[in-house]
Design an enzyme around this catalytic site. Structure first.
Site, PDB file in Angstrom:
ATOM      1  N   SER A 147      39.152  20.221 -14.766  1.00 44.45           N
ATOM      2  CA  SER A 147      38.274  19.670 -13.746  1.00 44.45           C
ATOM      3  C   SER A 147      37.027  20.545 -13.627  1.00 44.45           C
ATOM      4  O   SER A 147      36.377  20.838 -14.622  1.00 44.45           O
ATOM      5  CB  SER A 147      39.029  19.551 -12.419  1.00 44.45           C
ATOM      6  OG  SER A 147      38.292  18.809 -11.476  1.00 44.45           O
ATOM      7  N   GLU A 240      37.838  14.122 -20.443  1.00 45.82           N
ATOM      8  CA  GLU A 240      38.616  13.438 -19.402  1.00 45.82           C
ATOM      9  C   GLU A 240      37.768  13.397 -18.139  1.00 45.82           C
ATOM     10  O   GLU A 240      36.815  14.157 -17.993  1.00 45.82           O
ATOM     11  CB  GLU A 240      39.952  14.152 -19.144  1.00 45.82           C
ATOM     12  CG  GLU A 240      39.835  15.591 -18.665  1.00 45.82           C
ATOM     13  CD  GLU A 240      39.600  15.743 -17.167  1.00 45.82           C
ATOM     14  OE1 GLU A 240      39.934  14.802 -16.408  1.00 45.82           O
ATOM     15  OE2 GLU A 240      39.071  16.789 -16.762  1.00 45.82           O
ATOM     16  N   HIS A 311      43.415  14.081 -14.568  1.00 45.87           N
ATOM     17  CA  HIS A 311      43.804  14.223 -13.166  1.00 45.87           C
ATOM     18  C   HIS A 311      45.057  13.380 -12.904  1.00 45.87           C
ATOM     19  O   HIS A 311      45.065  12.452 -12.095  1.00 45.87           O
ATOM     20  CB  HIS A 311      42.649  13.801 -12.264  1.00 45.87           C
ATOM     21  CG  HIS A 311      41.488  14.737 -12.299  1.00 45.87           C
ATOM     22  ND1 HIS A 311      40.690  14.900 -13.420  1.00 45.87           N
ATOM     23  CD2 HIS A 311      40.985  15.586 -11.355  1.00 45.87           C
ATOM     24  CE1 HIS A 311      39.734  15.791 -13.140  1.00 45.87           C
ATOM     25  NE2 HIS A 311      39.906  16.223 -11.906  1.00 45.87           N
TER      26      HIS A 311
END
Length: 359
Positions: A147, A240, A311
């Site tokens: 992230s 991602e 996630h």
């Protein structure tokens, strides 16, 4: 379907868990008071860093005793209680988390990001990335996160060539019901110097090798045009993201294309983008498949989907900035990761991370 832990691995987890008796487990469950300083004890040293968003108290209460119980000596836990605006402390406080590593005679075996959110890229101009990267490489320390922590990982790769790991953060270990798959994949990767990841097919036939690198798409695209985005040629680019509509994902991919990033790669690998909740308001048929088709067109390189990372609870752990090779055909995609640092499995009790704690 996410595979269960294989029988051989399950036996290993059970054997590693034998050392913790009922009294010890109960003792660990009570060690959740954040006012108690975290003094290193015998075990694998794990340093916590909070570079981005505020860390929820509930995640701390569940994750910290589990990690101690699993065989880690936790350091810098006081950073988890900080709060400033939307961040886990001021820029200076969050910067100190990483600069403090430079003052240590011996780096910890692992540096674990607490959570994502936003804020890591604000620290990049003040970080001595070359020196930090040199220390990490010398100590063969493992930097783990994803992230927003991708900003730190990408900048270190750009400025010092040091790799890291896209893997679970404190919040994953602090889930009410941690994923057995994620825990197994994490320990399998960080304790094994070579490993393979298989993604069911069918996939277009292709093979190759290169540096496996990347991370969160929003972070990566925000670093385009800065000195903190690695210039990788012939690489295996992994991406991602979460919370983005299809057109926004494509816009970020177009930015990377216009910046010359995509066409330099040997192949592109896509993890989870959590698209099921996002529908294009103008054209509901414009979905993730349409985005992937456009990515294949503009990049001109093989694009593979379905890597179990993002996630999501059931995530693997991926070495970033290290050599890898891939082979794909109608039967599936196989990725092999090579030559990355690890820690010893001795003294670790992975099963402890799956314990249900009463708090």
């Amino acid at each position: 379907m996410i595979p269960d832990i294989d029988p051989t691995r399950r036996q290993l987890l059970q054997c590693l868990a034998i050392g913790a008796g009922a009294a010890a487990l109960q003792g660990c469950r009570t060690m959740i008071d954040q006012n108690i300083p975290s003094t290193p004890s015998a075990g694998h040293r794990l340093y916590l860093t909070a570079c981005s968003g505020i860390v929820p108290a509930r995640q701390q209460q569940l994750a910290l005793p589990r990690l101690r119980q699993a065989g880690f000596a936790l350091e810098n836990t006081e950073a988890l209680a900080r709060s400033h605006q939307r961040f886990a402390g001021t820029d200076a406080e969050r910067l100190a988390d990483l600069n403090r590593l430079l003052a240590q005679p011996q780096l910890p075996e692992m540096v674990l990001a607490a959570r994502g959110g936003y804020g890591a890229m604000r620290l990049l101009p003040q970080l001595d990335l070359a020196r930090l990267g040199a220390r990490v490489r010398e100590a063969r320390a493992l930097l783990v996160g994803y992230s927003d922590f991708s900003a730190i990982q990408l900048a270190l790769l750009a400025k010092s060539g040091v790799g890291s790991f896209a893997g679970p953060m404190l919040g994953d270990f602090g889930s009410a019901a941690p994923s057995a798959y994620a825990i197994d994949e994490f320990f399998r990767t960080v304790t094994t110097p070579q490993r393979s990841l298989n993604v069911p097919g069918p996939h277009a036939s292709a093979r190759g090798e290169g540096l496996f690198w990347g991370g969160n798409l929003s972070v990566l695209s925000s670093l385009a045009g800065t000195p903190y985005l690695p210039d990788i040629k012939g690489g295996l680019l992994f991406l991602e993201d979460v919370g983005e509509q299809p057109y926004r994902v494509e816009r970020m991919l177009q930015q990377l294309y216009l910046a010359g990033v995509l066409t330099k790669q040997r192949a592109i690998f896509l993890g989870d983008f959590s698209m099921r909740k996002h529908v294009d308001a103008y054209d509901p048929r414009y979905d993730f498949d349409a985005v992937v088709a456009e990515l294949r067109r503009i990049s001109g390189v093989p694009v593979f989907t379905g890597l179990p990372f993002g996630h999501i609870a059931d995530k693997t752990t991926l070495p970033l900035g290290f050599p890898a090779r891939f082979q794909a055909d109608e039967s599936g995609l196989a990725l092999q990761f090579l030559d990355y640092p690890t820690i010893s499995p001795l003294g670790l009790q992975p099963q402890a991370l799956l314990e249900t704690l009463a708090v």
